[in-house]
Design an enzyme around this catalytic site. Sequence first.
Site, PDB file in Angstrom:
ATOM      1  N   GLU A   1      62.085  11.824  56.137  1.00 16.80           N
ATOM      2  CA  GLU A   1      63.628  12.038  56.393  1.00 16.80           C
ATOM      3  C   GLU A   1      64.040  13.416  55.604  1.00 16.80           C
ATOM      4  OE1 GLU A   1      65.015   7.918  55.688  1.00 16.80           O
ATOM      5  OE2 GLU A   1      64.196   7.600  57.545  1.00 16.80           O
TER       6      GLU A   1
ATOM      7  N   SER B   1      58.842   1.113  60.875  1.00 16.30           N
ATOM      8  CA  SER B   1      59.331  -0.209  61.386  1.00 16.30           C
ATOM      9  C   SER B   1      58.517  -1.442  61.101  1.00 16.30           C
ATOM     10  CB  SER B   1      59.519   0.002  62.824  1.00 16.30           C
ATOM     11  OG  SER B   1      60.432   0.970  63.101  1.00 16.30           O
TER      12      SER B   1
END
Length: 244
Positions: A92, A208
Amino acid sequence: MSGNWKMYKTPAETIAFFEKFRPLVEKSEHCEIVICPPFTNLAAAVGAVQGSNIRIGAQNIGWAKEGAFTGEISGPMLKAVGVTHTIVGHSERRQYFGETDETVLQRTRAALEFGLSPIVCVGERLEEREGGATEAVLARQFQKGIAELSEQQFAKIVIAYEPVWAIGTGKTATPDIAAGAHRTIRAQVRDKFGKDAADAVRILYGGSVSPENVKALMAQPEIDGVLVGGKSLDALSFASIVNF
Ligand code: PEP
């Protein structure tokens, strides 16, 4: 087993999290536990985990000791509040904040210089995987970053393989895909730093990870631990990941 809280939680929410989380992992001796809250919560987090087996990490680190670098937080500042680890090169940061292989290396060096353990993130984007470029991307990130460290520096880092397409998307790499990428990274380590270093380095999988899929991921001998975003925000869910 590490958690990345990204841009979530206030100091009061941080304290509430650890009140719940601490007793759930106090007997978890099979692993190191590191949680990386936002900068504004680090002091509260360090206070909340004192005397426990939980360590606190930052999500990023400035590459200088101090200076005119608005918005950055330096290694000595992190050390002063009791932080022991820091994530560097999270996708990110690379994707939205202009982080490059070069700045990731600078930040990794700063973490080592100031006595923090860096968790260095690498990983390919979806179009790179679909275009068959995963190995090339991992090789570029490795060569321009981790390969520039000395052997002594390398011994102190943790690598996190975080395929960008699996982060925050609910799409987990299958255990086989993750293990394949870990093998690629470990082979790069072997070529550069030798077999002992490749056997010793810890490579975490991130993307995830959940209480439901952690067992299958951790069953892969190549996967030494996990870096967890979304599911580290809830004490029960992160504790069941830690205690898979
Ligand atoms: C992460 O932030 O490093 C991460 C892997 O996020 P998530 O678990 O939410 O995909």
